[in-house]
Scaffold this motif. Structure first.
Motif, PDB file in Angstrom:
ATOM      1  N   LEU A  75     -12.564  -6.792  -5.015  1.00 36.80           N
ATOM      2  CA  LEU A  75     -11.355  -6.250  -4.732  1.00 36.80           C
ATOM      3  C   LEU A  75     -10.584  -5.677  -6.005  1.00 36.80           C
ATOM      4  O   LEU A  75      -9.464  -5.329  -5.534  1.00 36.80           O
ATOM      5  CB  LEU A  75     -10.544  -7.575  -3.994  1.00 36.80           C
ATOM      6  N   ASN A  76     -10.951  -5.758  -7.043  1.00 35.01           N
ATOM      7  CA  ASN A  76     -10.363  -5.350  -8.146  1.00 35.01           C
ATOM      8  C   ASN A  76      -9.926  -3.607  -7.981  1.00 35.01           C
ATOM      9  O   ASN A  76      -8.656  -3.384  -8.351  1.00 35.01           O
ATOM     10  CB  ASN A  76     -11.118  -5.323  -9.415  1.00 35.01           C
ATOM     11  N   PRO A  77     -10.994  -2.847  -7.470  1.00 37.24           N
ATOM     12  CA  PRO A  77     -10.435  -1.458  -7.557  1.00 37.24           C
ATOM     13  C   PRO A  77      -9.130  -1.375  -6.373  1.00 37.24           C
ATOM     14  O   PRO A  77      -8.322  -0.542  -6.794  1.00 37.24           O
ATOM     15  CB  PRO A  77     -11.697  -0.988  -6.955  1.00 37.24           C
ATOM     16  N   ALA A  78      -9.222  -2.257  -5.358  1.00 34.54           N
ATOM     17  CA  ALA A  78      -8.180  -2.052  -4.430  1.00 34.54           C
ATOM     18  C   ALA A  78      -6.963  -2.424  -4.869  1.00 34.54           C
ATOM     19  O   ALA A  78      -5.839  -1.801  -4.872  1.00 34.54           O
ATOM     20  CB  ALA A  78      -8.622  -2.504  -3.156  1.00 34.54           C
ATOM     21  N   ARG A  79      -7.143  -3.719  -5.829  1.00 34.69           N
ATOM     22  CA  ARG A  79      -5.737  -4.128  -6.440  1.00 34.69           C
ATOM     23  C   ARG A  79      -5.237  -2.969  -7.349  1.00 34.69           C
ATOM     24  O   ARG A  79      -4.107  -2.927  -7.527  1.00 34.69           O
ATOM     25  CB  ARG A  79      -6.079  -5.407  -6.970  1.00 34.69           C
ATOM     26  N   ALA A  80      -6.125  -2.491  -8.233  1.00 34.87           N
ATOM     27  CA  ALA A  80      -5.638  -1.652  -9.155  1.00 34.87           C
ATOM     28  C   ALA A  80      -5.108  -0.197  -8.240  1.00 34.87           C
ATOM     29  O   ALA A  80      -3.944   0.090  -8.915  1.00 34.87           O
ATOM     30  CB  ALA A  80      -6.977  -0.868  -9.905  1.00 34.87           C
ATOM     31  N   VAL A  81      -5.444   0.052  -7.284  1.00 33.53           N
ATOM     32  CA  VAL A  81      -4.797   1.369  -6.474  1.00 33.53           C
ATOM     33  C   VAL A  81      -3.647   0.829  -5.929  1.00 33.53           C
ATOM     34  O   VAL A  81      -2.488   1.501  -5.864  1.00 33.53           O
ATOM     35  CB  VAL A  81      -5.702   1.743  -5.265  1.00 33.53           C
ATOM     36  N   THR A  82      -3.292  -0.358  -5.448  1.00 35.01           N
ATOM     37  CA  THR A  82      -2.187  -0.890  -4.896  1.00 35.01           C
ATOM     38  C   THR A  82      -1.258  -0.863  -5.955  1.00 35.01           C
ATOM     39  O   THR A  82       0.144  -0.771  -5.774  1.00 35.01           O
ATOM     40  CB  THR A  82      -2.252  -2.090  -4.060  1.00 35.01           C
ATOM     41  N   ASP A  83      -1.536  -1.440  -7.171  1.00 34.23           N
ATOM     42  CA  ASP A  83      -0.651  -1.617  -8.217  1.00 34.23           C
ATOM     43  C   ASP A  83      -0.302  -0.201  -8.583  1.00 34.23           C
ATOM     44  O   ASP A  83       1.095  -0.098  -8.759  1.00 34.23           O
ATOM     45  CB  ASP A  83      -1.298  -2.205  -9.492  1.00 34.23           C
ATOM     46  N   ALA A  84      -1.130   0.670  -8.882  1.00 31.71           N
ATOM     47  CA  ALA A  84      -0.376   1.979  -8.966  1.00 31.71           C
ATOM     48  C   ALA A  84       0.425   2.804  -7.825  1.00 31.71           C
ATOM     49  O   ALA A  84       1.564   3.146  -8.181  1.00 31.71           O
ATOM     50  CB  ALA A  84      -1.710   2.842  -9.198  1.00 31.71           C
ATOM     51  N   THR A  85       0.125   2.271  -6.640  1.00 26.71           N
ATOM     52  CA  THR A  85       0.941   2.950  -5.635  1.00 26.71           C
ATOM     53  C   THR A  85       2.371   2.384  -5.672  1.00 26.71           C
ATOM     54  O   THR A  85       3.329   2.714  -5.270  1.00 26.71           O
ATOM     55  CB  THR A  85       0.386   2.605  -4.251  1.00 26.71           C
ATOM     56  N   ILE A  94       6.383   0.810   1.770  1.00 27.04           N
ATOM     57  CA  ILE A  94       5.069   0.890   1.093  1.00 27.04           C
ATOM     58  C   ILE A  94       4.975  -0.018  -0.083  1.00 27.04           C
ATOM     59  O   ILE A  94       3.917  -0.720  -0.312  1.00 27.04           O
ATOM     60  CB  ILE A  94       4.729   2.384   0.493  1.00 27.04           C
ATOM     61  N   ALA A  95       5.756  -0.148  -0.915  1.00 26.81           N
ATOM     62  CA  ALA A  95       6.106  -0.901  -1.976  1.00 26.81           C
ATOM     63  C   ALA A  95       5.773  -2.471  -1.741  1.00 26.81           C
ATOM     64  O   ALA A  95       5.176  -3.219  -2.384  1.00 26.81           O
ATOM     65  CB  ALA A  95       7.120  -0.595  -3.029  1.00 26.81           C
ATOM     66  N   ALA A  96       6.476  -2.892  -0.604  1.00 25.65           N
ATOM     67  CA  ALA A  96       6.568  -4.220  -0.242  1.00 25.65           C
ATOM     68  C   ALA A  96       5.238  -4.389   0.338  1.00 25.65           C
ATOM     69  O   ALA A  96       4.268  -5.493  -0.031  1.00 25.65           O
ATOM     70  CB  ALA A  96       7.491  -4.378   0.737  1.00 25.65           C
ATOM     71  N   GLY A  97       4.612  -3.661   1.041  1.00 26.45           N
ATOM     72  CA  GLY A  97       3.362  -3.935   1.565  1.00 26.45           C
ATOM     73  C   GLY A  97       2.064  -4.170   0.105  1.00 26.45           C
ATOM     74  O   GLY A  97       1.303  -4.732   0.503  1.00 26.45           O
ATOM     75  N   CYS A  98       2.315  -3.093  -0.590  1.00 27.48           N
ATOM     76  CA  CYS A  98       1.493  -3.318  -1.895  1.00 27.48           C
ATOM     77  C   CYS A  98       1.484  -4.391  -2.591  1.00 27.48           C
ATOM     78  O   CYS A  98       0.518  -5.231  -2.980  1.00 27.48           O
ATOM     79  CB  CYS A  98       1.792  -2.117  -2.820  1.00 27.48           C
ATOM     80  N   GLU A  99       3.124  -5.198  -2.766  1.00 22.14           N
ATOM     81  CA  GLU A  99       2.880  -6.383  -3.272  1.00 22.14           C
ATOM     82  C   GLU A  99       2.184  -7.525  -2.375  1.00 22.14           C
ATOM     83  O   GLU A  99       1.800  -8.483  -2.980  1.00 22.14           O
ATOM     84  CB  GLU A  99       4.552  -6.865  -3.485  1.00 22.14           C
ATOM     85  N   LEU A 100       2.398  -7.381  -1.095  1.00 24.11           N
ATOM     86  CA  LEU A 100       1.841  -8.430  -0.282  1.00 24.11           C
ATOM     87  C   LEU A 100       0.304  -8.343  -0.481  1.00 24.11           C
ATOM     88  O   LEU A 100       0.110  -9.422  -0.513  1.00 24.11           O
ATOM     89  CB  LEU A 100       2.442  -8.190   1.110  1.00 24.11           C
ATOM     90  N   THR A 141      -1.405 -11.794  -1.990  1.00 19.89           N
ATOM     91  CA  THR A 141      -2.556 -12.496  -0.968  1.00 19.89           C
ATOM     92  C   THR A 141      -3.911 -12.274  -1.479  1.00 19.89           C
ATOM     93  O   THR A 141      -5.013 -13.188  -0.914  1.00 19.89           O
ATOM     94  CB  THR A 141      -2.390 -11.902   0.564  1.00 19.89           C
ATOM     95  N   THR A 142      -4.318 -11.480  -2.314  1.00 18.92           N
ATOM     96  CA  THR A 142      -5.809 -11.426  -2.779  1.00 18.92           C
ATOM     97  C   THR A 142      -5.846 -11.813  -4.347  1.00 18.92           C
ATOM     98  O   THR A 142      -7.151 -11.926  -4.907  1.00 18.92           O
ATOM     99  CB  THR A 142      -6.102  -9.978  -2.862  1.00 18.92           C
ATOM    100  N   ARG A 143      -4.761 -12.278  -5.112  1.00 18.59           N
ATOM    101  CA  ARG A 143      -4.660 -12.518  -6.395  1.00 18.59           C
ATOM    102  C   ARG A 143      -5.239 -13.820  -6.603  1.00 18.59           C
ATOM    103  O   ARG A 143      -5.141 -14.785  -5.904  1.00 18.59           O
ATOM    104  CB  ARG A 143      -3.380 -12.511  -6.989  1.00 18.59           C
TER     105      ARG A 143
END
Length: 444
Positions: A35-45, A65-71, A75-77
């Motif tokens: 999940l690390n790559p996906a988390r990196a993308v969502t952080d940047a987004t 979009i920002a709220a969805g990225c934080e969720l 939830t995966t951290r």
């Protein structure tokens, strides 16, 4: 409260297959890594859509979009051990700095002292209190509010239990007998003139430790013992989580929730009940509530309600931080406390010697329960009084807090305003050998 606090055992495919649990932890670690790559993308987004220079960040679409990225990130951290955040307290109306120091340490526990740096010494020393935190999945910081409530009027020590995956296999095992030994050794290190408070699960090992010390005429027994919402006798008013152990049996737990710590953690190859499985149990017990909380977080993020967002973050940063438990400790506790009911039946032993609470004569006893406790049912902690038959009646008191559940027994507004003052009065009266009339008055 080993089943309640450990959480409802997760529903696993292929129940009863010991082979299932062997790679479980390894698969979890691989999943986290993937999940690390996906988390990196969502952080940047998220950063992109929170940038005030981005015109989309001011629209409902951009905020969503920002709220969805934080969720997704939350939830995966994997949540680390929280900080205490208790930098000061108020003593006699004066704001006083607090330094947290380690005063004793062994592989599975550190004893922390909240040292209040007072400008002037107290005329009358405050009671010294050892709070024994649950070793049941969450870190001792779950009792932050408990410590904070006692700090203004007490010298506070607390057990800071270790994450079993961080303890090298070479350090040896840790079971319920070791837990009892740790409590006794800590009381010796503190040198007497102590009061001890067991919050939930530790009620059984603390009662066992004090019973053993009294049987051996140990001079370092505490002045008083307060047991809060503990599973002393789970045959009384059993809750749903209490019944699980009897239904499943110890072999089920051994086969389905025990696995080995993977490389590269320091506890590599140690048998544990892993934190991620416990967290699954915590959440599934109240799944609807947690889903609603995260839906509300999304809405609050979009609306920009910072106060509600901060409250959610603070709660879940603590709630989702879990640690692994040594398998031998977990299994022995479930077996002794919930399956065999060894303590109330007079069958509990420590290192082959009987644990007999009727040997306790010098220690004042207070038990505290919550009226709506759905983890340790009403009456389970009160059963201590029947076991401690040699404590004089004028040295025992039981208190039921109206309108609170399990968590409210040791945290929250009613704990601070109604329970803490009663425990404080009990300690002072117990230390001075006051009669029951005064103790009863403190509980009314």
């Amino acid at each position: 409260m080993p089943i309640g606090e450990f959480g409802r055992p997760p529903a696993l495919p292929g129940e009863g297959s010991a082979a299932l649990t062997t790679p479980m932890y390894w698969m979890y670690e691989m999943g986290q890594a993937s999940l690390n790559p996906a988390r990196a993308v969502t952080d940047a987004t998220k950063i992109l859509f929170q940038n005030p220079l981005n015109p989309w960040s001011h629209t409902e679409f951009g905020k969503s979009i920002a709220a969805g990225c934080e969720l997704f990130e939350r939830t995966t951290r994997r949540y680390g051990k929280p900080e205490w955040g208790l930098d000061d307290t108020e003593v006699n109306g004066v704001r006083t700095p607090v330094e947290i120091r380690v005063v004793w340490e062994k592989p599975f526990c550190r004893l922390l002292y909240f040292d209040r740096k007072m400008a002037r010494p107290l005329r009358v020393p405050h009671p010294r209190v050892l709070i024994v935190a649950p070793m049941s999945g969450h870190y001792a910081t779950l009792l932050r509010g408990t410590v904070e409530a006692f700090l203004p009027t007490h010298e506070v020590y607390i057990t800071d239990w270790s994450d079993a995956r961080m303890v090298p296999l070479a350090e040896g095992r840790f079971d319920l007998d070791d837990y009892v030994d740790y409590v006794i050794e800590m009381l010796h290190v503190l040198g007497g003139n102590m009061h001890i408070i067991a919050v939930c699960q530790p009620s059984v090992p603390v009662l066992a430790a004090v019973s053993i010390m009294e049987a051996e005429h140990d001079p370092y027994v505490p002045l008083s013992m307060t047991l809060m919402g503990g599973p002393i006798d789970t045959r009384r008013n059993p809750t749903a989580v209490n019944n699980l152990a009897a239904e499943k049996g110890i072999d089920w737990f051994r086969s389905n929730v025990i696995t080995k710590v993977p490389f590269p953690h320091p506890g590599f190859m140690r048998d544990v009940y892993p934190g991620f499985l416990q967290l699954n149990g915590f959440i599934t017990m109240n799944l609807d509530r947690h889903m609603d909380a995260h839906k509300n977080l999304f809405k609050d993020l979009v609306k920009g309600d910072g106060d509600l967002v901060d409250k959610h973050r603070d709660f879940y940063d603590e709630y989702l931080a879990v640690m692994d438990l040594a398998a031998e400790y977990y299994l022995q506790t479930v077996d002794v406390v919930f399956v065999k009911h060894a303590l109330p039946r007079g069958e509990m032993t420590h290192r082959g010697k009987p644990v007999d609470p009727s040997k306790i004569t010098r220690v004042a006893l207070m038990t505290v329960e919550g009226e709506n406790d759905d983890i340790s049912g009403l009456g389970q902690t009160e059963a201590t009084h029947g076991l401690c038959s040699s404590i004089p009646a004028d040295r025992r008191v039981h208190y039921v807090q109206k309108g609170v559940g399990h968590y409210g027994v040791f945290n929250g507004s009613r704990f601070k305003s109604e329970i803490v003052p009663r425990i404080s009065d009990f300690m002072l009266l117990a230390a001075n050998g006051k009669p029951k009339l005064s103790l009863a008055a403190a509980a009314e």
